[in-house]
Motif scaffolding. Structure first.
Motif, PDB file in Angstrom:
ATOM      1  N   ILE A   4       3.383  -9.778  -6.686  1.00  0.00           N
ATOM      2  CA  ILE A   4       2.696  -8.847  -7.579  1.00  0.00           C
ATOM      3  C   ILE A   4       1.968  -7.777  -6.776  1.00  0.00           C
ATOM      4  CG2 ILE A   4       0.909  -8.619  -9.346  1.00  0.00           C
ATOM      5  CD1 ILE A   4       1.494 -11.556 -10.078  1.00  0.00           C
ATOM      6  N   THR A   5       2.189  -6.523  -7.121  1.00  0.00           N
ATOM      7  CA  THR A   5       1.457  -5.406  -6.528  1.00  0.00           C
ATOM      8  C   THR A   5       1.081  -4.416  -7.640  1.00  0.00           C
ATOM      9  OG1 THR A   5       3.418  -4.051  -6.096  1.00  0.00           O
ATOM     10  CG2 THR A   5       2.741  -5.603  -4.363  1.00  0.00           C
ATOM     11  N   ALA A   6       0.171  -3.524  -7.315  1.00  0.00           N
ATOM     12  CA  ALA A   6      -0.188  -2.427  -8.216  1.00  0.00           C
ATOM     13  C   ALA A   6      -0.389  -1.178  -7.387  1.00  0.00           C
ATOM     14  CB  ALA A   6      -1.443  -2.763  -9.018  1.00  0.00           C
ATOM     15  N   ASP A   7       0.000  -0.033  -7.915  1.00  0.00           N
ATOM     16  CA  ASP A   7      -0.131   1.227  -7.203  1.00  0.00           C
ATOM     17  C   ASP A   7      -1.569   1.741  -7.286  1.00  0.00           C
ATOM     18  OD1 ASP A   7       2.596   1.199  -6.656  1.00  0.00           O
ATOM     19  OD2 ASP A   7       3.081   2.370  -8.455  1.00  0.00           O
ATOM     20  N   LEU A   8      -2.090   2.236  -6.158  1.00  0.00           N
ATOM     21  CA  LEU A   8      -3.394   2.901  -6.146  1.00  0.00           C
ATOM     22  C   LEU A   8      -3.518   3.718  -4.872  1.00  0.00           C
ATOM     23  CD1 LEU A   8      -6.137   3.390  -7.455  1.00  0.00           C
ATOM     24  CD2 LEU A   8      -7.021   1.437  -6.177  1.00  0.00           C
ATOM     25  N   ASP A   9      -3.599   5.032  -5.026  1.00  0.00           N
ATOM     26  CA  ASP A   9      -3.785   5.911  -3.871  1.00  0.00           C
ATOM     27  C   ASP A   9      -5.088   5.574  -3.161  1.00  0.00           C
ATOM     28  OD1 ASP A   9      -1.455   7.177  -4.500  1.00  0.00           O
ATOM     29  OD2 ASP A   9      -2.384   9.010  -5.278  1.00  0.00           O
ATOM     30  N   ASN A  10      -5.034   5.531  -1.830  1.00  0.00           N
ATOM     31  CA  ASN A  10      -6.229   5.374  -1.001  1.00  0.00           C
ATOM     32  C   ASN A  10      -7.032   4.118  -1.348  1.00  0.00           C
ATOM     33  OD1 ASN A  10      -5.775   7.957   0.278  1.00  0.00           O
ATOM     34  ND2 ASN A  10      -6.477   8.891  -1.624  1.00  0.00           N
ATOM     35  N   ALA A  11      -6.359   3.041  -1.744  1.00  0.00           N
ATOM     36  CA  ALA A  11      -7.025   1.802  -2.164  1.00  0.00           C
ATOM     37  C   ALA A  11      -7.909   1.275  -1.049  1.00  0.00           C
ATOM     38  CB  ALA A  11      -5.984   0.756  -2.551  1.00  0.00           C
ATOM     39  N   SER A  12      -9.178   0.968  -1.372  1.00  0.00           N
ATOM     40  CA  SER A  12     -10.129   0.646  -0.318  1.00  0.00           C
ATOM     41  C   SER A  12     -10.902  -0.639  -0.559  1.00  0.00           C
ATOM     42  CB  SER A  12     -11.123   1.800  -0.152  1.00  0.00           C
ATOM     43  OG  SER A  12     -12.089   1.501   0.826  1.00  0.00           O
ATOM     44  N   TYR A  13     -11.658  -0.728  -1.641  1.00  0.00           N
ATOM     45  CA  TYR A  13     -12.593  -1.838  -1.823  1.00  0.00           C
ATOM     46  C   TYR A  13     -12.389  -2.432  -3.213  1.00  0.00           C
ATOM     47  CZ  TYR A  13     -16.849  -4.373  -0.521  1.00  0.00           C
ATOM     48  OH  TYR A  13     -17.739  -5.355  -0.159  1.00  0.00           O
ATOM     49  N   ILE A  14     -12.594  -3.743  -3.328  1.00  0.00           N
ATOM     50  CA  ILE A  14     -12.306  -4.458  -4.567  1.00  0.00           C
ATOM     51  C   ILE A  14     -13.521  -5.272  -4.998  1.00  0.00           C
ATOM     52  CG2 ILE A  14     -10.878  -6.263  -5.630  1.00  0.00           C
ATOM     53  CD1 ILE A  14      -8.708  -5.484  -3.532  1.00  0.00           C
ATOM     54  N   SER A  15     -13.843  -5.203  -6.300  1.00  0.00           N
ATOM     55  CA  SER A  15     -14.860  -6.065  -6.894  1.00  0.00           C
ATOM     56  C   SER A  15     -14.318  -6.661  -8.183  1.00  0.00           C
ATOM     57  CB  SER A  15     -16.148  -5.291  -7.207  1.00  0.00           C
ATOM     58  OG  SER A  15     -16.857  -4.960  -6.024  1.00  0.00           O
ATOM     59  N   TYR A  59      -2.980  -1.965 -14.797  1.00  0.00           N
ATOM     60  CA  TYR A  59      -3.841  -0.790 -14.735  1.00  0.00           C
ATOM     61  C   TYR A  59      -4.376  -0.437 -16.114  1.00  0.00           C
ATOM     62  CZ  TYR A  59      -5.217   4.108 -14.269  1.00  0.00           C
ATOM     63  OH  TYR A  59      -5.905   5.292 -14.311  1.00  0.00           O
ATOM     64  N   MET A  60      -5.681  -0.115 -16.184  1.00  0.00           N
ATOM     65  CA  MET A  60      -6.315   0.278 -17.442  1.00  0.00           C
ATOM     66  C   MET A  60      -6.691   1.767 -17.425  1.00  0.00           C
ATOM     67  SD  MET A  60      -6.305  -2.646 -19.065  1.00  0.00           S
ATOM     68  CE  MET A  60      -7.475  -2.526 -20.411  1.00  0.00           C
TER      69      MET A  60
END
Length: 389
Positions: free
Chosen positions: A365-376, A32-33
């Motif tokens: 491998i995972t990363a936390d993100l609330d309401n994760a929806s779309y990835i680019s 995460y950045m």
């Protein structure tokens, strides 16, 4: 090294925004950045690599400054090529309720937006010629909109609108719901799935008349609700999933954009769902066109489908379990070695390694993100278009 941008889609009160991650192309590691606009709900994203702009859609029915209505917004975020940071942010009206998908042409001159519409209906009491009252139900326009982009990538003005009109047999099909906007490898055609009309549209841009032209419309089985589509990167085939079935539909198209249905293919190895709702979600295809990856909410799996290199037909080869609730979006890393899935209620980005045979293996491998929806992913090398199709 790549950068990954993930949107947060607030179906319920919670954290929104666009989050930036550093992605290790060798290991699949994700770090995460930072995040921006965390009070705003975003769904679909698109990166214009010619101008280094990340576009994101605020998929809501209301325009800021309006009491209600007015449509959602298009956000344009300028990326710093050195470190991937978002340097500046502008936003523009989308002029449609719940703008849910977008696509740019290969020259970044035009943008196509699809407007899903809402469930907010207005009932007017009307009188017929005989003096009898009757209800007239009005709904939002559900358009496909063609914007022209200026030299800075700003949606300068609307060139054309195609309003989808009608309904389907399902409870969620009271009106049209154009849902996706996928661009063909040569940038000539745009596929739009309409969930409300059980239809697949092929459009192209007429630059001389500054308009959208509909090349073909294919009707699906009533109630299937076509949702997301992808073009084969090298062959004249188009694939789409649905919101209300567990099949992927395959079409062959010619150089005029006329489609021919060639088959539909089951995505589940075991169709027993214990009464759960099953919805197909994100859909992506490998750069060589050999494998499709279909996210399915309900059983919470990724269906891996192998595409025949001659006729485009599909064969299911794996159902990969996702151990986090409501997987929605997915994207392949720039070199195709990893697939990252976004889970809305599971609040996770999940990384899978792609084996040589196209099947997936959880990387751990995972990363936390609330309401994760779309990835680019931000690819820093230009793609080569296959202009045969």
């Amino acid at each position: 090294m790549s950068y990954l941008f993930a949107s947060s889609w607030m179906r319920e009160p919670g954290r929104g925004g666009i989050s930036r991650y550093w992605f290790d192309d060798n290991t699949g590691g994700i770090t995460y950045m930072d995040s921006v606009l965390t009070d705003i709900s975003f769904n679909v994203t698109w990166i214009d690599e010619k101008r280094d702009i990340l576009y994101a859609l605020n998929e809501v029915p209301d325009q800021p400054g309006c009491r209600f209505g007015g449509g959602g917004s298009i956000y344009a975020m300028k990326l710093d090529r050195a470190d991937g940071k978002i340097d500046s942010i502008e936003h523009y009206p989308a002029y449609c309720s719940n703008p849910c998908n977008l696509a740019l042409d290969h020259d970044s001159r035009y943008m196509i937006i699809t407007g899903h519409g809402t469930k907010n209906y207005i009932t007017k009491l009307m009188m017929d010629e005989e003096g009898h009252y009757y209800p007239e139900v009005l709904t939002d326009d559900t358009p496909v909109i063609l914007f022209e982009l200026d030299s800075k990538g700003e949606p300068e003005h609307i060139l054309d609108i195609k309003k989808h009109v009608g309904s389907g047999p399902g409870k969620k099909q009271m009106t049209a719901h154009p849902h996706c906007a996928a661009v063909s490898p040569c940038g000539k055609f745009y596929a739009v799935c309409d969930k409300g009309l059980d239809s697949l549209y092929i459009y192209r841009i007429n630059e001389q008349q500054a308009s959208l032209e509909c090349c073909d419309i294919c009707l699906e089985q009533p109630g299937t609700e076509p949702r997301y589509s992808v073009f084969h990167p090298h062959l004249p085939y188009l694939y789409h999933n649905t919101e209300n079935s567990t099949e992927i539909f395959v079409y062959r198209y010619n150089k005029e954009g006329i489609m021919e249905w060639t088959g539909s293919y089951e995505t589940l190895l075991n169709k027993h769902n214990n009464g759960r709702i099953i919805e197909q979600q994100g859909l992506c295809i490998s750069s060589d066109g050999r494998y499709l990856y279909d996210i399915i909410h309900g059983p919470d799996i990724i269906a891996v489908m192998e595409a025949d290199p001659l006729d485009g037909s599909l064969k299911i080869i794996q159902n990969m379990s996702i151990d986090h609730e409501w997987p929605r979006g997915a994207a392949l890393s720039p070199d195709g070695r990893f697939l990252v899935a976004a889970c809305v209620r599971g609040k996770k980005l999940v990384v899978y390694a792609v084996r040589e045979d196209g099947t997936l293996e959880f990387s751990g491998i995972t990363a936390d993100l609330d309401n994760a929806s779309y990835i680019s992913f931000w690819e820093k090398t230009a793609k080569t278009a296959d202009c045969r199709y």
